[in-house]
Motif scaffolding. Structure first.
Motif, mmCIF file in Angstrom:
data_model
loop_
_atom_site.group_PDB
_atom_site.id
_atom_site.type_symbol
_atom_site.label_atom_id
_atom_site.label_comp_id
_atom_site.label_asym_id
_atom_site.label_seq_id
_atom_site.Cartn_x
_atom_site.Cartn_y
_atom_site.Cartn_z
ATOM 1 N N ALA A 1 0.952 -1.302 0.018
ATOM 2 C CA ALA A 1 -0.057 0.182 -0.030
ATOM 3 C C ALA A 1 1.083 1.096 0.074
ATOM 4 O O ALA A 1 0.908 2.023 0.852
ATOM 5 C CB ALA A 1 -0.979 0.061 1.242
ATOM 6 N N ASN A 2 1.758 1.232 -1.119
ATOM 7 C CA ASN A 2 2.606 2.586 -1.254
ATOM 8 C C ASN A 2 3.593 2.814 -0.102
ATOM 9 O O ASN A 2 3.678 3.944 0.431
ATOM 10 C CB ASN A 2 1.650 3.655 -1.544
ATOM 11 C CG ASN A 2 2.517 4.647 -2.303
ATOM 12 O OD1 ASN A 2 3.783 4.295 -2.636
ATOM 13 N ND2 ASN A 2 1.979 5.678 -2.558
ATOM 14 N N TYR A 3 3.876 1.426 0.645
ATOM 15 C CA TYR A 3 4.715 2.034 1.952
ATOM 16 C C TYR A 3 4.226 2.789 3.193
ATOM 17 O O TYR A 3 4.759 3.201 3.770
ATOM 18 C CB TYR A 3 6.143 2.316 1.590
ATOM 19 C CG TYR A 3 6.981 1.368 0.741
ATOM 20 C CD1 TYR A 3 7.953 0.748 1.020
ATOM 21 C CD2 TYR A 3 6.734 1.258 -0.616
ATOM 22 C CE1 TYR A 3 8.654 -0.367 0.375
ATOM 23 C CE2 TYR A 3 7.445 0.367 -1.560
ATOM 24 C CZ TYR A 3 8.109 -0.348 -0.931
ATOM 25 O OH TYR A 3 9.009 -1.235 -1.576
ATOM 26 N N PHE A 4 2.838 2.567 2.953
ATOM 27 C CA PHE A 4 2.124 3.372 4.221
ATOM 28 C C PHE A 4 2.498 2.745 5.655
ATOM 29 O O PHE A 4 2.489 1.525 5.746
ATOM 30 C CB PHE A 4 0.728 3.320 4.079
ATOM 31 C CG PHE A 4 -0.151 4.126 4.933
ATOM 32 C CD1 PHE A 4 0.071 5.461 5.133
ATOM 33 C CD2 PHE A 4 -1.093 3.460 5.635
ATOM 34 C CE1 PHE A 4 -0.695 6.226 6.146
ATOM 35 C CE2 PHE A 4 -1.759 4.039 6.788
ATOM 36 C CZ PHE A 4 -1.514 5.762 6.828
ATOM 37 N N GLN A 5 2.746 3.762 6.482
ATOM 38 C CA GLN A 5 2.956 3.293 7.728
ATOM 39 C C GLN A 5 1.544 2.967 8.641
ATOM 40 O O GLN A 5 0.855 4.008 9.127
ATOM 41 C CB GLN A 5 3.580 4.401 8.623
ATOM 42 C CG GLN A 5 4.098 3.959 10.051
ATOM 43 C CD GLN A 5 4.654 5.230 10.886
ATOM 44 O OE1 GLN A 5 4.181 5.467 11.817
ATOM 45 N NE2 GLN A 5 5.945 5.573 10.365
ATOM 46 N N GLU A 6 1.096 1.777 8.533
ATOM 47 C CA GLU A 6 -0.396 1.662 8.817
ATOM 48 C C GLU A 6 -0.392 1.255 10.571
ATOM 49 O O GLU A 6 -1.489 1.442 10.964
ATOM 50 C CB GLU A 6 -0.869 0.271 8.405
ATOM 51 C CG GLU A 6 -0.213 -0.978 8.544
ATOM 52 C CD GLU A 6 -0.783 -2.081 7.588
ATOM 53 O OE1 GLU A 6 -1.577 -1.729 6.811
ATOM 54 O OE2 GLU A 6 -0.659 -3.281 8.052
ATOM 55 N N LYS A 7 0.620 0.870 11.274
ATOM 56 C CA LYS A 7 0.432 0.642 12.652
ATOM 57 C C LYS A 7 1.632 1.193 13.343
ATOM 58 O O LYS A 7 3.098 1.255 12.709
ATOM 59 C CB LYS A 7 0.376 -0.632 12.819
ATOM 60 C CG LYS A 7 -0.965 -1.459 12.303
ATOM 61 C CD LYS A 7 -1.012 -2.797 12.580
ATOM 62 C CE LYS A 7 -2.446 -3.604 11.696
ATOM 63 N NZ LYS A 7 -2.306 -5.009 12.088
ATOM 64 N N PHE A 8 1.722 1.162 14.836
ATOM 65 C CA PHE A 8 2.821 1.745 15.385
ATOM 66 C C PHE A 8 2.694 1.542 16.835
ATOM 67 O O PHE A 8 1.264 1.379 17.378
ATOM 68 C CB PHE A 8 3.404 2.972 15.347
ATOM 69 C CG PHE A 8 2.594 4.121 16.305
ATOM 70 C CD1 PHE A 8 3.452 4.509 17.189
ATOM 71 C CD2 PHE A 8 1.352 4.754 16.263
ATOM 72 C CE1 PHE A 8 2.973 5.561 18.251
ATOM 73 C CE2 PHE A 8 0.908 5.538 16.794
ATOM 74 C CZ PHE A 8 1.738 5.870 17.972
ATOM 75 N N PHE A 9 3.512 1.079 17.635
ATOM 76 C CA PHE A 9 3.401 0.795 18.928
ATOM 77 C C PHE A 9 4.504 1.792 19.782
ATOM 78 O O PHE A 9 5.629 1.830 19.268
ATOM 79 C CB PHE A 9 3.988 -0.641 19.172
ATOM 80 C CG PHE A 9 3.237 -1.669 18.558
ATOM 81 C CD1 PHE A 9 2.131 -2.134 19.198
ATOM 82 C CD2 PHE A 9 3.463 -1.946 17.335
ATOM 83 C CE1 PHE A 9 1.467 -3.257 18.668
ATOM 84 C CE2 PHE A 9 2.897 -2.998 16.469
ATOM 85 C CZ PHE A 9 1.683 -3.453 17.528
ATOM 86 N N PRO A 10 4.027 2.520 20.653
ATOM 87 C CA PRO A 10 4.789 3.774 21.168
ATOM 88 C C PRO A 10 6.099 3.394 21.966
ATOM 89 O O PRO A 10 5.946 2.349 22.604
ATOM 90 C CB PRO A 10 3.729 4.466 22.034
ATOM 91 C CG PRO A 10 2.920 3.433 22.580
ATOM 92 C CD PRO A 10 2.600 2.533 21.404
ATOM 93 N N GLY A 11 6.808 3.975 22.117
ATOM 94 C CA GLY A 11 8.076 3.849 22.710
ATOM 95 C C GLY A 11 7.921 3.945 24.307
ATOM 96 O O GLY A 11 7.193 4.354 24.909
#
Length: 654
Positions: A47-57
């Motif tokens: 998907a065009n290298y979309f950052q779909e998820k993240f986990f906070p630091g």
């Protein structure tokens, strides 16, 4: 289209954390990235290298290893000695297990994906069984004399290579015994170094072990005899990472000098069946250490201290005239770090452990199109709001009226009331916030600042009313169909009656805030508009489809319903739905015809897309009012200037 006065903001002093690990998942075509502050990001390469998820630091999580196992399960390990599994639906940590071996330096999943191997500070190599719900310790391998810095399974799953300080061990998985110990040469540029650190190992099907080390070498070992077969000196500094293609016909390494080298297995002669490893291509897309690399079927992926995630396509593997062939350099998160109070001309900036509130500058000067107007009043830093504890801030937002600020960490939710008296600003925290607001993944205020919408990591949406200095819970929309998917995107209609939410599965849910009901996707006719149907039928311009960065923000002009405003990191665009869509024969990046032209000519040559590439990298852009825009840029040179100096390389003539 009309002219806009633009506030060009460059005082958001945001510095992304350096990249420590990357892990590619061939089944889902996704890339996991961990940063030095403990943040973990998931990119959808399809998907065009979309950052779909993240986990906070988190301050106590220094991630040293990252890997996928059992298909879609993601694990990390680090210097706190814990192995962590992530919940990819709820976007939180599923559990953490102490390996009891001190800091963990390396981790890898078995070829079958059912076992996990970690290398520890105390020299132990520990094997864990992956069960449906957790991981369970199985046994230790023979303990080594120094820390285990790198690990790799043989594709058959029968043997393991482990890189340490000054040597490489080969283990038999069944017995757990070390069957070979291969000593690494400490020689570096003709001088014997005190230690040689084996930063990475890769075990190939034919029994070859490839190692990279602090002496700048890439070495090939015969695991059956424990002897060195070939050595390449490729750098004047550490070679820190290695990744091999699934077909084992190429591999990539990264160095502390910022260079990425590509090795390929090629025939010795044109008619020969014998093959040898040859260094074919060097790439210099980084300014600092390349700490980690990955090898997808079509690209070389690298990341390091300079914070850039670089995707370098293998041109022989992709269609040349396709957006997959573009070199990508991803620096900034695709999630929102900036929110705006239009009424008070304020910007709220989100950092890892604090928020900053700024008032925009103003001018009384006038000018023509393209002029830079002098400020009669400079931008003003109003507030520095620091959170307590080791957790990073997940999300934040300021209300349109500028009287409320909300933010959330993994375990706490904060709401503040702001009061303005002339040039004085006072801040008061709202106490006794409901516990269910914790772990919010997205926060949004209604346009009239009377309601607060909070998306939890369990898929529910909470609606609250904001009264004078307090919060009152009104309703909770429970997740549909028993899902616990976190809603990462929120949008509210200008009248506050409709709330749209979307998770990472691309479904859109629309909620009636007025009647507290749920609708699926459409308002109120439950169908696409005529303009949307035209787009689906005709399609977009080929240059628009070949853009290599995803759209990160969309808004609408309050007085011009036919105008859609959107931007990515390198482009700002206004789509005028009253004009025809451009076809592939017209210029997409077409400036407006001169004003001297007649209205008939101007109308005939104009199309729906008006694009500006003046502002970049563009983190945020939105309307303040119908004639004013605010653009927040973050020049890359400003980030590089604040990083530690890279390794100096002597250049010819200096």
């Amino acid at each position: 289209m009309g002219e806009f006065k633009v506030h060009r903001v460059r005082f958001f002093n945001y510095i992304p954390s350096g990249i420590r690990c990357v892990a590619y998942n061939n089944q889902s075509n996704r890339l996991a990235v961990s940063r030095t502050d403990g943040t973990v990001e998931i990119y959808n390469l399809s998907a065009n290298y979309f950052q779909e998820k993240f986990f906070p630091g988190h301050e106590s999580r220094s991630t040293e290893a990252l890997c996928w196992a059992e298909g879609q399960r993601l694990f990390s390990a680090g210097l706190n000695g814990e192995i962590i599994e992530y919940d990819l639906q709820a976007l939180n940590i599923k559990y953490a297990v102490d390996a009891f071996g001190g800091p963990i330096w390396s981790m890898t999943a078995s070829p079958s994906g059912s076992q996990l191997l970690v290398g520890c500070e105390d020299g132990s190599v520990k094997l864990f069984q992956i069960t449906p719900e957790k991981i369970e310790f199985e046994r230790n391998f023979d303990r080594q004399k120094s820390r285990i810095l790198s690990l790799s399974w043989h594709p058959s799953g029968t043997h393991i290579a482990a890189g340490s300080i000054d040597y490489i061990s080969v283990f038999d998985v069944k017995s757990g015994s070390a069957i070979h110990k291969m000593m690494v040469d400490r020689q570096y540029m003709g001088v014997s170094k005190r230690k040689c650190i084996v930063w990475g190992v890769a075990f190939l099907s034919d029994g070859t072990v490839i190692s990279v080390d602090s002496a700048g070498k890439v070495q090939f070992w015969d695991s059956a005899t424990g002897t060195l077969a070939k050595s390449h000196l490729i750098a004047n500094a550490d070679v820190q990472s290695i990744a091999v293609a699934e077909q084992e016909d190429s591999f990539v390494v990264g160095t502390a000098e910022g260079t990425v080298f590509h090795f390929q297995l090629v025939p010795v002669a044109s008619s020969s069946t014998e093959k040898q490893w040859v260094r074919t291509k060097p790439f210099q897309h980084h300014t600092h250490d390349v700490r980690t690399v990955a090898h997808s079927p079509t690209a070389l992926i690298s990341g390091g201290t300079d914070t850039h995630l670089v995707i370098r396509p293998l041109m022989e593997k992709v269609e040349v005239k396709n957006y997959d062939a573009a070199l990508r350099k991803i620096t900034f998160p695709h999630r929102r770090l900036i929110s705006c109070s239009k009424k008070r001309q304020l910007l709220l900036f989100q950092f890892a452990h604090h928020l900053e509130l700024w008032r925009l500058g103003s001018t009384v000067a006038t000018g023509k199109n393209g002029d830079t107007l002098p400020l009669s009043k400079n931008a003003e830093h109003l507030l520095h709001l620091k959170t307590k504890g080791p957790e990073n801030i997940i999300c934040s937002c300021i209300s349109p009226c500028g009287s409320w600020i909300a933010c959330s960490t993994a375990s706490r939710f904060f709401l503040y009331r702001l009061t303005y008296q002339h040039d004085n600003l006072s801040l008061k925290r709202v106490s006794k916030m409901p516990a269910f607001l914790r772990s919010a993944v997205q926060i949004l205020f209604s346009e009239d600042s009377a309601k607060l919408f909070v998306a939890s990591n369990q898929g529910s949406l909470h609606v609250g009313q904001l009264l004078e200095g307090r919060f009152r819970h009104l309703h909770t929309f429970q997740p549909q169909s028993g899902t616990v998917e976190a809603m990462c995107l929120l949008a509210v209609s200008p009248d506050g009656d409709w709330l749209a939410a979307s998770g990472t599965s691309a479904g859109v849910h629309v909620y009636s805030v007025k009647h507290l009901k749920v609708f699926e996707y459409s308002i109120p006719g439950k169908q696409y508009t005529e303009w949307s149907r035209t787009v689906q039928k005709q399609g977009f311009h080929h240059l628009w489809l070949q853009r290599d960065t995803p759209i990160t923000h969309i808004s609408f002009h309050p007085k011009r319903p036919m105008h859609i405003l959107l931007h990515d990191a390198y482009m700002f665009c206004i789509i005028d739905k009253s004009l025809p869509l451009p076809n592939d024969k017209t210029l997409l990046y077409n400036p407006l015809p001169p004003k001297s032209e007649s209205d008939v000519v101007r109308r005939r040559t104009a199309h729906a897309f008006k694009i500006s590439k003046i502002y970049k990298p563009l983190l945020f852009m939105d309307l303040l009012d119908e004639g004013t825009l605010v653009a927040v840029e973050r020049p890359l040179d400003d980030i590089i200037a604040q990083l530690p100096p890279p390794i100096k390389k002597k250049k010819f003539g200096t």
